[in-house]
Write a protein that holds these residues in place. Structure first.
Motif: not given
Length: 377
Positions: A44-71
């Motif tokens: 799920i993608k739920d802005d009211t849930n800290d667990f999923w918000s934090s996990l997805i933020s971690g995914c996005k940061m890693a993809a950005e740092e490694y120059g990869s595309k993440l959807e």
């Protein structure tokens, strides 16, 4: 003598340059990676849930740092297995390098995952997994151990006659199964006092309603355990609203600002905090390493901590939970910034030292090596 001294200095410079070059090549921070195309399908993608918000933020940061595309492609509800499979089918049609997946069912997605592998798409599980091993890589909390730690702590709050109940999230999903298993193991012989296990389908409101029903059905309950953020927060709200915090102890899994508030109010007696940002970051990072041919472990434990009213103000715990998302992001950002700074310094120093010591002249390296033989380069 001066001539030999110059030769020795040149040799030292060359050896230092070689050492820096080798160190730079071996450093993960400066490893050259190709651009990868990734799709992540969480439960799920739920802005009211800290667990999923934090996990997805971690995914996005890693993809950005490694120059990869993440959807990110996510269903609207955690129990919506049909929608998650529809998104998985759509992701396969896009033919990315890898699909990162948090399955909501132990088996319902197997056919599609096999199809993805037939197309050469690599599979990474994040947070949960399927019964059949179809993945190339798994990054998750050790949920049995997390449940066991919670159960061992819960046992200290009970006696041999205490009755307790469990409000879990989605029936049959691996995280729910393993956390309950570990919780029972941690309780030991007190596990026989569990009167009922109910499932809230990862909805705060349903967890709240189920908790009220449990309190009416079992008026002598002394503890209710929530197995994820939705279930635990719903339990906490119900117990608090019923004025039962001194009679019913609440323990659970996953941290949020509301969970911390409930602990400060005396409602929560203990929670297992997963390192969600780290889980997401490592999931993407290790997938990229795998796609670039690096050796990676197949199962990676992203870690967790037990937080209680007694240790919640300890510095290491405080950094994790106040507030959990902001602190975790800051800690990970600092760590990544340090790694990047070291990588840049190493690369710059390597380039500096690799410059010819004498412009327009060939430099010869000479190693006397009396024992093993003279070497010239």
């Amino acid at each position: 003598m001066r001539k030999y001294r110059k030769v020795i200095i040149i040799i030292i410079i060359l050896m230092a340059a070689l050492l820096v070059a080798v160190t730079g090549l071996m450093s993960p921070g400066v490893t050259q990676t190709r651009e990868c195309s990734l799709i992540y399908i969480p439960k799920i993608k739920d802005d009211t849930n800290d667990f999923w918000s934090s996990l997805i933020s971690g995914c996005k940061m890693a993809a950005e740092e490694y120059g990869s595309k993440l959807e990110i492609m996510a269903p609207d509800k955690e129990e919506n297995i049909e929608e998650q499979n529809r998104l998985l089918k759509a992701a396969i049609e896009k033919e990315p390098d890898a699909i990162l997946f948090s399955p909501s069912s132990m088996s319902a997605s197997d056919k599609l995952l096999k199809k993805a592998k037939e197309k050469g798409i690599r599979i990474t599980y994040i947070d949960s997994y399927t019964e059949e091993e179809l993945q190339d890589l798994t990054v998750a909390t050790d949920n049995v151990e997390a449940g066991r730690r919670l159960g061992e702590y819960a046992r200290t709050l009970l006696d041999k006659d205490s009755r307790l109940a469990i409000v879990s999230h989605v029936k049959g999903v691996s995280t729910a199964v393993e956390r309950e298993q570990g919780f029972r193991e941690g309780l030991g012989d007190y596990a026989k006092n569990i009167v009922e296990v109910v499932y809230c389908n990862s909805l705060f409101e349903k967890s709240y309603e189920l908790t009220n029903e449990l309190m009416k059905k079992y008026p002598d309950l002394e503890m209710i355990a929530g197995m994820n953020e939705y279930s635990a927060v719903g339990v906490g709200r119900a117990v608090s609203d019923a004025g039962a915090k001194d009679r019913i102890a609440v323990v659970g899994v996953d941290c949020s600002q509301e969970a911390i508030n409930l602990m400060e109010m005396g409602v929560y007696k203990g929670i297992i905090v997963q390192k969600a940002f780290r889980m997401g970051y490592m999931g993407v990072e290790e997938t990229i390493h795998m796609l670039n041919g690096d050796s990676v472990a197949k199962n990676i434990d992203s870690g967790c901590e037990l937080v209680t009213p007694d240790n919640m103000y300890d510095s290491d715990i405080e950094r994790l939970i106040f507030p959990s998302l902001t602190r975790e992001l800051r800690a990970e950002l600092t760590e990544r910034a340090c790694k990047q700074a070291i990588g840049v310094f190493s690369e710059n120093l390597k380039n500096l030292l690799m410059q010819p010591p004498v412009k327009g002249a060939v430099t010869m390296g000479f190693d006397p090596a009396y024992r093993t033989g003279c070497k010239i380069a």
